[in-house]
Design a protein around this motif. Structure first.
Motif, PDB file in Angstrom:
ATOM      1  N   LYS A  86       6.173  15.039 -12.302  1.00  0.00           N
ATOM      2  CA  LYS A  86       7.270  15.435 -11.406  1.00  0.00           C
ATOM      3  C   LYS A  86       8.598  14.877 -11.914  1.00  0.00           C
ATOM      4  O   LYS A  86       9.646  15.539 -11.790  1.00  0.00           O
ATOM      5  CB  LYS A  86       6.983  14.955  -9.995  1.00  0.00           C
ATOM      6  CG  LYS A  86       5.851  15.706  -9.298  1.00  0.00           C
ATOM      7  CD  LYS A  86       5.631  15.183  -7.883  1.00  0.00           C
ATOM      8  CE  LYS A  86       4.515  15.960  -7.183  1.00  0.00           C
ATOM      9  NZ  LYS A  86       4.261  15.438  -5.808  1.00  0.00           N
ATOM     10  N   LYS A 120      -5.412   2.872 -18.535  1.00  0.00           N
ATOM     11  CA  LYS A 120      -6.240   3.926 -17.951  1.00  0.00           C
ATOM     12  C   LYS A 120      -7.738   3.643 -18.086  1.00  0.00           C
ATOM     13  O   LYS A 120      -8.548   4.185 -17.329  1.00  0.00           O
ATOM     14  CB  LYS A 120      -5.912   5.280 -18.576  1.00  0.00           C
ATOM     15  CG  LYS A 120      -6.388   5.436 -20.014  1.00  0.00           C
ATOM     16  CD  LYS A 120      -6.126   6.844 -20.529  1.00  0.00           C
ATOM     17  CE  LYS A 120      -6.667   7.020 -21.947  1.00  0.00           C
ATOM     18  NZ  LYS A 120      -6.470   8.395 -22.447  1.00  0.00           N
ATOM     19  N   THR A 135       0.406  13.000 -12.220  1.00  0.00           N
ATOM     20  CA  THR A 135       1.188  13.945 -11.409  1.00  0.00           C
ATOM     21  C   THR A 135       2.571  13.391 -11.097  1.00  0.00           C
ATOM     22  O   THR A 135       3.579  14.112 -11.160  1.00  0.00           O
ATOM     23  CB  THR A 135       0.443  14.274 -10.108  1.00  0.00           C
ATOM     24  OG1 THR A 135      -0.832  14.845 -10.416  1.00  0.00           O
ATOM     25  CG2 THR A 135       1.238  15.254  -9.261  1.00  0.00           C
ATOM     26  N   LEU A 136       2.641  12.101 -10.768  1.00  0.00           N
ATOM     27  CA  LEU A 136       3.931  11.483 -10.449  1.00  0.00           C
ATOM     28  C   LEU A 136       4.867  11.510 -11.660  1.00  0.00           C
ATOM     29  O   LEU A 136       6.052  11.846 -11.526  1.00  0.00           O
ATOM     30  CB  LEU A 136       3.712  10.038  -9.983  1.00  0.00           C
ATOM     31  CG  LEU A 136       3.067   9.860  -8.607  1.00  0.00           C
ATOM     32  CD1 LEU A 136       2.795   8.384  -8.337  1.00  0.00           C
ATOM     33  CD2 LEU A 136       3.957  10.445  -7.515  1.00  0.00           C
ATOM     34  N   CYS A 153      -5.211  10.872 -12.378  1.00  0.00           N
ATOM     35  CA  CYS A 153      -4.520  12.150 -12.166  1.00  0.00           C
ATOM     36  C   CYS A 153      -3.348  12.002 -11.202  1.00  0.00           C
ATOM     37  O   CYS A 153      -2.331  12.692 -11.343  1.00  0.00           O
ATOM     38  CB  CYS A 153      -5.498  13.199 -11.645  1.00  0.00           C
ATOM     39  SG  CYS A 153      -6.691  13.759 -12.884  1.00  0.00           S
ATOM     40  N   SER A 154      -3.485  11.113 -10.239  1.00  0.00           N
ATOM     41  CA  SER A 154      -2.391  10.865  -9.302  1.00  0.00           C
ATOM     42  C   SER A 154      -1.176  10.301 -10.037  1.00  0.00           C
ATOM     43  O   SER A 154      -0.035  10.734  -9.807  1.00  0.00           O
ATOM     44  CB  SER A 154      -2.847   9.907  -8.207  1.00  0.00           C
ATOM     45  OG  SER A 154      -1.778   9.602  -7.336  1.00  0.00           O
ATOM     46  N   HIS A 155      -1.406   9.332 -10.931  1.00  0.00           N
ATOM     47  CA  HIS A 155      -0.305   8.765 -11.716  1.00  0.00           C
ATOM     48  C   HIS A 155       0.294   9.810 -12.653  1.00  0.00           C
ATOM     49  O   HIS A 155       1.524   9.887 -12.807  1.00  0.00           O
ATOM     50  CB  HIS A 155      -0.816   7.570 -12.523  1.00  0.00           C
ATOM     51  CG  HIS A 155      -1.054   6.339 -11.709  1.00  0.00           C
ATOM     52  ND1 HIS A 155      -0.040   5.630 -11.095  1.00  0.00           N
ATOM     53  CD2 HIS A 155      -2.199   5.676 -11.404  1.00  0.00           C
ATOM     54  CE1 HIS A 155      -0.537   4.582 -10.454  1.00  0.00           C
ATOM     55  NE2 HIS A 155      -1.859   4.595 -10.614  1.00  0.00           N
ATOM     56  N   ASP A 192     -10.907   8.940 -12.271  1.00  0.00           N
ATOM     57  CA  ASP A 192     -10.170  10.164 -12.585  1.00  0.00           C
ATOM     58  C   ASP A 192      -9.142  10.510 -11.522  1.00  0.00           C
ATOM     59  O   ASP A 192      -8.039  10.972 -11.841  1.00  0.00           O
ATOM     60  CB  ASP A 192     -11.149  11.329 -12.755  1.00  0.00           C
ATOM     61  CG  ASP A 192     -11.988  11.190 -14.015  1.00  0.00           C
ATOM     62  OD1 ASP A 192     -11.701  10.272 -14.817  1.00  0.00           O
ATOM     63  OD2 ASP A 192     -12.926  11.990 -14.201  1.00  0.00           O
ATOM     64  N   SER A 193      -9.483  10.294 -10.265  1.00  0.00           N
ATOM     65  CA  SER A 193      -8.564  10.647  -9.180  1.00  0.00           C
ATOM     66  C   SER A 193      -7.284   9.822  -9.247  1.00  0.00           C
ATOM     67  O   SER A 193      -6.174  10.353  -9.126  1.00  0.00           O
ATOM     68  CB  SER A 193      -9.255  10.440  -7.828  1.00  0.00           C
ATOM     69  OG  SER A 193      -8.359  10.707  -6.770  1.00  0.00           O
ATOM     70  N   THR A 194      -7.435   8.514  -9.464  1.00  0.00           N
ATOM     71  CA  THR A 194      -6.263   7.637  -9.553  1.00  0.00           C
ATOM     72  C   THR A 194      -5.423   7.980 -10.771  1.00  0.00           C
ATOM     73  O   THR A 194      -4.188   8.030 -10.710  1.00  0.00           O
ATOM     74  CB  THR A 194      -6.705   6.167  -9.616  1.00  0.00           C
ATOM     75  OG1 THR A 194      -7.516   5.868  -8.474  1.00  0.00           O
ATOM     76  CG2 THR A 194      -5.502   5.241  -9.643  1.00  0.00           C
TER      77      THR A 194
END
Length: 650
Positions: free
Chosen positions: A489, A472, A485-486, A481-483, A477-479
């Protein structure tokens, strides 16, 4: 004339059979008379004669009778007791029979088989025994001895399970031969007995009595509603036959260490296996290695000395120094033997088992400030990586995908357990992360649920989080947070497929393995989500989401057996993750303190004792920061680094 020389040989005989995990009360002083033990009945322990024996006209014996140690005499005694009970009942019917009143309501006294020793409230606070199963077996009262939680495979398909028997009976025999000028003179022999009630032999003509079958049905009915695969894990040495005998050679001075290891340490090493598959690890992994694996043997002797140091108060400075010398002596011999094994470039599996024992057994006995030099666990694991590569374990893991009947090698499960949770200790990716990812996608198992209680899918997700944390740095931050989130889920998907959390005790007080697995997995799942959320930029433990997750884990912990024989020691990692994010005055801290108090001495050493000290320091720093308006959390890894601690907290 040359001085006398002494040689000693220690032997242990191990017999595997059907056994249920015992559910022992916290009052270890309660034993029950031997007559009630033989009948598998609860004893009120009134002396000189208990109520049950008086009512049935039986001889009540609290002193161990001669027939108790002999299988044939014990069976004969059981037959005598059964005949006495029949005569007593017949006499009662003859002299006390009364006409049946057809107008009276049916009696309620026999409507439901009950046991006053296993109330629902008691069952929530009692834990299945995972320690002292050998030396204390004869001190167990009847409900404790016969309410076992899981049976080992019977000797053969035609042999029915006998839940009241331990899988083996072990004696440690020391023979001392004195030589003068190489001429044998005096010969002495001593035996240290670790009693575990022996099952009927194969082919025995004895049929189980009706009253035994009735007790078994009443007490274990709930358990058999939860089938569990008994042969999922494959041990290197193969299944141990009832006639198996291990000859363990040690110096006479090391005999007390060997006795202590078998009696006190072995039951603590694999707590979940002790509850669900009693004796499997010790009979099929530990005893064979003690016999033939020198680095494994010296590792165990060092571990025994460490446990003595942690649990026994030294009488004087000389005794403490002797214990420290034993620890260092066997540590050095372990390393020496490991180096020689690696130099031989052979017996990779056996050497790996010794290497993993050096890493894992420490988690059962270590204390926060040992004061003695040792090699960190991760250096040992680095050495094990070469063996893992030689054995091609990564490809072996993947090769089992799609084969639901494949047995998982025990060493593979051990490697995965240490690799995944150990990676979170160091903030790096697991060594076999790619293999775990493939198994997660294939929905395949690595035997982690059977070994340490948490479903494999959760452990694979912990591996993914460890990988994400290791890369990390430098990620926007966007990338990131995307990981996150996955992965979040995927955690949610495991929640949807999970079984409910609930009381893991049956009505008889026995552990229900499937329910226990649900509960342990739930604890790990919540901790995994806390770990994932802590990686979100701007995360703060005072946020409602964080506090809610910590509260949820606190609630689920109420369904985990606690006390000295409980399973808190199996949940060190999730307790660390949740505890490091708990606030002052939170329910988690109250729960943790209460459970530590119930554990008594067990809370002072091993991984649980280590996180207890670690969390105390983390809380002191973070609480002080909050008091000054600083909301930044100090990471538990930073505290460990400052203290010079390199624990493997699993």
């Amino acid at each position: 004339m040359a001085g006398p020389a002494t040689k000693s040989t220690s032997s242990s005989s191990a017999q595997a059979g059907a056994k249920k995990s015992s559910n022992r009360s916290h009052k270890r002083s309660r034993t029950g008379c031997f007559t009630c033990r033989l009948r598998r009945k609860k004893c009120d322990e009134v002396k000189p004669g208990c109520k049950a024996c008086k009512n049935l006209g039986l001889q009540c014996q609290y002193k161990r009778p001669m027939w108790w140690s002999n299988q044939e005499e014990r069976l004969a005694q059981k037959e005598k007791i059964k005949n006495i009970i029949k005569r007593t009942k017949l006499t009662e019917k003859t002299y006390h029979a009364v006409p049946i009143n057809t107008q009276s309501p049916p009696s309620l006294c026999n409507s439901v088989p009950t046991s006053d020793g296993f109330s629902d409230s008691m069952s929530k606070t009692r834990a299945a025994s995972v320690d002292s199963q050998l030396s204390d077996f004869n001190n167990m009262s009847p409900p404790q001895m016969y309410n076992m939680g899981m049976a080992l495979p019977p000797y053969e398909p035609s042999c029915p399970p006998y839940p009241g028997f331990a899988p083996y009976e072990i004696d440690i025999k020391t023979e001392c031969q004195t030589f003068i000028n190489d001429v044998p003179t005096r010969r002495d022999s001593t035996i240290s007995s670790f009693s575990a009630f022996q099952p009927p032999s194969v082919g025995s003509s004895l049929a189980p009595e009706n009253w035994v079958q009735q007790d078994y049905f009443e007490q274990q009915q709930d358990f058999f509603d939860e089938p569990l695969d008994m042969n999922f894990l494959e041990f290197t040495h193969g299944p141990v036959m009832p006639s198996y005998q291990a000859v363990i050679q040690v110096d006479e001075a090391d005999q007390p260490l060997l006795n202590h290891f078998i009696d006190k340490v072995v039951p603590r090493i694999f707590p979940i296996l002790e509850v669900t598959q009693y004796g499997s690890a010790r009979a099929e992994l530990i005893f064979p290695n003690l016999e033939s694996n020198k680095p494994f043997l010296h590792c165990c002797l060092s571990i025994a000395a460490q446990h003595m140091k942690a649990t026994q108060v030294a009488k004087d400075a000389d005794e403490e120094q002797n214990i420290n010398q034993s620890i260092i002596h066997h540590r050095l011999l372990t390393i020496t033997e490991l180096c020689e094994s690696l130099a031989r470039d052979a017996d990779y599996a056996q050497t790996l088992e010794a290497q993993l024992a050096v890493i894992l057994f420490q988690c059962s006995v270590g204390i926060p400030d040992d004061g003695l030099q040792d090699i960190p666990w991760y250096d040992h694991f680095e050495g094990a990586t070469k063996l893992i590569e030689r054995l091609d374990l990564a490809n072996s893991l993947v090769a089992m995908n799609g084969n639901p009947t494949a047995q998982v090698p025990f060493n593979v499960s051990l490697v995965a357990w240490i690799d995944i949770l150990g990676a979170t200790m160091l903030g790096r990716s697991p060594m076999l992360a790619d293999a775990y990812r493939q198994k997660m996608l294939a929905g395949a198992s690595t035997g982690l649920a059977e070994l340490m209680g948490c479903e494999d899918q959760i452990m694979y997700l912990i591996s993914e989080i460890a990988c994400l944390e290791s890369i990390k740095t430098g990620m926007d931050d966007s990338t990131l947070c995307s990981h996150i989130t996955l992965v979040g889920k995927q955690i949610t998907l495991t929640e949807q497929a999970a079984g409910p959390v609930g009381n893991c005790y049956s009505s008889s007080g026995a552990i229900k393995p499937a329910q226990l697995r649900n509960n342990i997995t739930a604890v790990f799942r919540i901790a995994t989500r806390i770990l994932l959320c802590s990686m979100v930029p701007g995360f703060n433990r005072r946020q409602p989401t964080a506090m809610k997750l910590v509260d949820e884990l606190t609630t689920v912990m109420s369904f985990i057996p606690t006390g000295a024989d409980g399973l808190d020691k199996s949940l060190v990692w999730p307790l660390l993750i949740a505890g490091s994010h708990s606030l002052e005055g939170s329910g988690f801290r109250t729960m943790f303190a209460e459970r530590a108090e119930l554990m008594g001495e067990e809370a002072k050493f091993g991984s649980f004792g280590q996180i207890k000290e670690l969390l105390k320091d983390v809380w002191a720093i973070n609480d002080a920061n909050l008091a000054t308006g600083d909301e930044e959390n100090v990471h538990w890894r930073d505290v460990m680094r400052q203290k010079g601690w390199d624990f493997l907290l699993i």
